[in-house]
Scaffold this active site. Structure first.
Site, mmCIF file in Angstrom:
data_model
loop_
_atom_site.group_PDB
_atom_site.id
_atom_site.type_symbol
_atom_site.label_atom_id
_atom_site.label_comp_id
_atom_site.label_asym_id
_atom_site.label_seq_id
_atom_site.Cartn_x
_atom_site.Cartn_y
_atom_site.Cartn_z
ATOM 1 N N ARG A 1 43.247 53.288 27.142
ATOM 2 C CA ARG A 1 43.488 51.852 27.347
ATOM 3 C C ARG A 1 42.180 51.148 27.709
ATOM 4 O O ARG A 1 41.888 50.056 27.224
ATOM 5 C CB ARG A 1 44.536 51.637 28.449
ATOM 6 C CG ARG A 1 45.950 51.985 28.000
ATOM 7 C CD ARG A 1 46.981 51.508 29.005
ATOM 8 N NE ARG A 1 47.143 52.419 30.121
ATOM 9 C CZ ARG A 1 48.103 53.343 30.228
ATOM 10 N NH1 ARG A 1 48.986 53.485 29.266
ATOM 11 N NH2 ARG A 1 48.191 54.104 31.290
ATOM 12 N N SER B 1 60.829 48.790 20.654
ATOM 13 C CA SER B 1 62.272 48.690 20.424
ATOM 14 C C SER B 1 63.050 48.523 21.729
ATOM 15 O O SER B 1 64.245 48.246 21.702
ATOM 16 C CB SER B 1 62.764 49.946 19.686
ATOM 17 O OG SER B 1 62.387 51.088 20.412
ATOM 18 N N ASP C 1 50.847 53.815 19.054
ATOM 19 C CA ASP C 1 51.062 54.836 20.095
ATOM 20 C C ASP C 1 52.541 55.240 20.100
ATOM 21 O O ASP C 1 53.271 54.958 21.053
ATOM 22 C CB ASP C 1 50.631 54.276 21.458
ATOM 23 C CG ASP C 1 50.730 55.316 22.568
ATOM 24 O OD1 ASP C 1 50.766 56.526 22.255
ATOM 25 O OD2 ASP C 1 50.776 54.921 23.752
ATOM 26 N N CYS D 1 51.356 62.217 20.051
ATOM 27 C CA CYS D 1 51.533 63.044 21.253
ATOM 28 C C CYS D 1 52.472 64.209 20.942
ATOM 29 O O CYS D 1 53.060 64.801 21.838
ATOM 30 C CB CYS D 1 52.048 62.203 22.421
ATOM 31 S SG CYS D 1 53.605 61.406 22.089
HETATM 32 N N1 SAH Z 1 51.482 52.487 24.585
HETATM 33 C C1 SAH Z 1 52.369 52.606 25.715
HETATM 34 C C2 SAH Z 1 53.243 53.826 25.634
HETATM 35 C C3 SAH Z 1 54.079 53.967 24.378
HETATM 36 S S1 SAH Z 1 55.364 55.114 24.489
HETATM 37 C C4 SAH Z 1 51.567 52.568 27.002
HETATM 38 O O1 SAH Z 1 50.340 52.691 26.972
HETATM 39 O O2 SAH Z 1 52.160 52.408 28.066
HETATM 40 C C5 SAH Z 1 56.294 54.875 23.059
HETATM 41 C C6 SAH Z 1 57.107 53.596 23.001
HETATM 42 O O3 SAH Z 1 57.694 53.516 21.709
HETATM 43 C C7 SAH Z 1 58.261 53.475 23.967
HETATM 44 O O4 SAH Z 1 58.108 52.297 24.715
HETATM 45 C C8 SAH Z 1 59.538 53.355 23.081
HETATM 46 O O5 SAH Z 1 60.456 52.407 23.585
HETATM 47 C C9 SAH Z 1 58.956 52.868 21.796
HETATM 48 N N2 SAH Z 1 59.656 53.207 20.551
HETATM 49 C C10 SAH Z 1 60.186 54.384 20.165
HETATM 50 N N3 SAH Z 1 60.583 54.341 18.880
HETATM 51 C C11 SAH Z 1 60.314 53.083 18.424
HETATM 52 C C12 SAH Z 1 60.452 52.425 17.182
HETATM 53 N N4 SAH Z 1 60.955 53.041 16.113
HETATM 54 N N5 SAH Z 1 60.039 51.151 17.085
HETATM 55 C C13 SAH Z 1 59.523 50.501 18.143
HETATM 56 N N6 SAH Z 1 59.320 51.090 19.342
HETATM 57 C C14 SAH Z 1 59.710 52.367 19.482
#
Ligand code: SAH
Length: 404
Positions: free
Chosen positions: A220, A259, A308, A348
């Site tokens: 970040r 989402s 991510d 991940c």
């Molecule tokens: N970048 C964030 C962490 C991301 S974790 C940080 O630094 O804090 C992954 C995220 O993807 C979660 O918030 C989850 O709600 C979201 N997610 C999972 N599948 C998804 C999809 N198909 N479309 C949009 N968001 C999604």
């Protein structure tokens, strides 16, 4: 103490100090250990190999506490391991001044204990300001949980622990899901943490993981350094970790997609908590796979795209399906990037290694018809170390690519 005797030749990974014994490697058990009790691991010839926690229900039948035949597994043993883990974080520069109010403005949310990597399989402990969040994932950590909780308070001087043992993997160990305050006053969530000079509200009781993606902290910051003047798209934004850093780094605007409506609501709060103008961010609730297609169809473009996503492949068995998912979003992201734009892309998934991930991103660029260079390789933050003999602990891989 009970003994677990391995089949002939199955001691090899233990001799290389890998801490797991799979059920298929077990020849027989002498004695009747309870779930999580300590057993000695012996070769078929009867030589001592290690002392380990017994998991009767899991495919991973035992996880090593120590390879030293003279070391006893008792509260002192855990106290030493916990102390070493805390000292290691201090060496890394994390503030371990625990008493209230001290060092208010430096990072006060980080991983304190990372399971196998810190010599305590099954135990994850994250610090969120004055609160510790504990996850017990295996029979061994469960067996010692009360002892571990007491030692954690003693060693940190803190008084509160919230247990977030609600990960699916507990079912594999025959254990139920638990989420409750186990030490100190009842948790009042959300709590506010500092990450560098930013503040975040974190939902410890219901948020994802233990509440925040601590493993992405360093990445970040890197995004913050690269964001100046860029028009950014933060995909899978959760509560706005990358979005806030992009804003702090001078991004001209950010579109943030997730989402989860709950995560986005927290993201909005985090923007105002840090005194940023709400108009600089457009929050979009939706499926990234679809939203990226909409952006493409609308002819939108960006000069910084962050991907991510959640784990698409927890194990190698799902790697192929996961690869298709990664390729799809990376291909679309490359198409949305302006020339000179940056793609910051992560996986991940334990089942997708760094080499495979790089191949997926390369073929995404090829199919998108863009030329790009990798300018940086990224990994998980330093408070998520990887024991040399346990490479599985290295799960997060990222690339920064520049579109030509
Ligand atoms: N970048 C964030 C962490 C991301 S974790 C940080 O630094 O804090 C992954 C995220 O993807 C979660 O918030 C989850 O709600 C979201 N997610 C999972 N599948 C998804 C999809 N198909 N479309 C949009 N968001 C999604």
């Amino acid at each position: 103490m009970a003994d677990l005797v391995l089949k002939p030749g199955r001691e090899k990974s233990l001799l290389r100090r890998h801490p797991w014994v799979f059920s298929g490697a077990v020849h027989h058990l002498n004695g009747d250990p309870a779930s999580g009790e300590t057993v000695d691991l012996l070769s078929f010839q009867g030589d001592f190999l290690a002392r380990a926690a017994y998991s009767p229900h899991s495919q991973i039948r035992a996880r090593v506490w120590t390879f030293d035949p003279d070391e006893r597994v008792n509260p002192d043993f855990f106290q030493q391991r916990i102390r070493a883990a805390i000292e290691m974080r201090e060496t890394l520069g994390f503030a371990c001044e625990w008493s209230k109010g001290v060092q208010r403005d430096v990072t006060n949310a980080y991983r304190l204990i990372y399971a196998e990597s810190d010599g305590i399989p099954g135990l994850i402990v994250d610090r969120y300001s004055e609160m510790l969040v504990l996850q017990s994932l295996t029979a061994g950590s469960e067996y010692w949980k009360e002892t571990l909780a007491d030692i954690l308070l003693e060693e940190t001087g803190l008084s509160s622990i919230y247990e977030r043992s609600d990960a699916d993997v507990r079912a594999l160990e025959g254990m139920q899901s638990i989420a409750l305050t186990i030490r100190g006053p009842e948790l009042r969530s959300p709590v506010t943490i500092n990450e560098d000079d930013l503040k975040f509200k974190v939902n410890l009781s219901g948020g994802q993981k233990t509440g925040f993606y601590l493993d992405q902290r360093q990445n970040r910051l890197r995004v913050r350094e690269l964001a100046n003047g860029r028009d950014a798209l933060d995909c899978f934004c959760y509560s706005g970790g990358f979005t806030l850093n992009a804003l702090a780094g001078g991004a001209s605007a950010v579109v943030a997609v997730d989402s989860s409506a709950e995560a986005l609501a927290l993201g909005r709060e985090n923007v105002s908590l840090n005194g940023e103008q709400a108009e600089r961010v457009e929050w979009r609730e939706g499926d990234v796979f679809q939203e990226l297609r909409k952006f493409r169809d609308e002819g939108r473009s960006f000069d910084l795209v962050i991907l991510d996503p959640p784990k698409f492949a927890p194990t190698a068995a799902q790697a192929e399906k996961a690869s298709r998912g990664y390729k799809d979003i990376n291909l679309l992201a490359f198409k949305l990037l302006r020339p000179g734009g940056l793609l910051v892309t992560f996986s991940c998934s334990g089942g997708v290694d760094a080499a495979l991930f790089q191949k997926i991103v390369a073929s995404a660029a090829l199919d998108a018809g863009v030329e790009a260079q990798i300018v940086e390789h990224l990994s998980q933050a330093a408070d998520h170390p990887v024991a040399l003999h346990f490479p599985e602990a290295a799960y997060l891989k990222g690339l920064i690519c520049i579109r030509k």
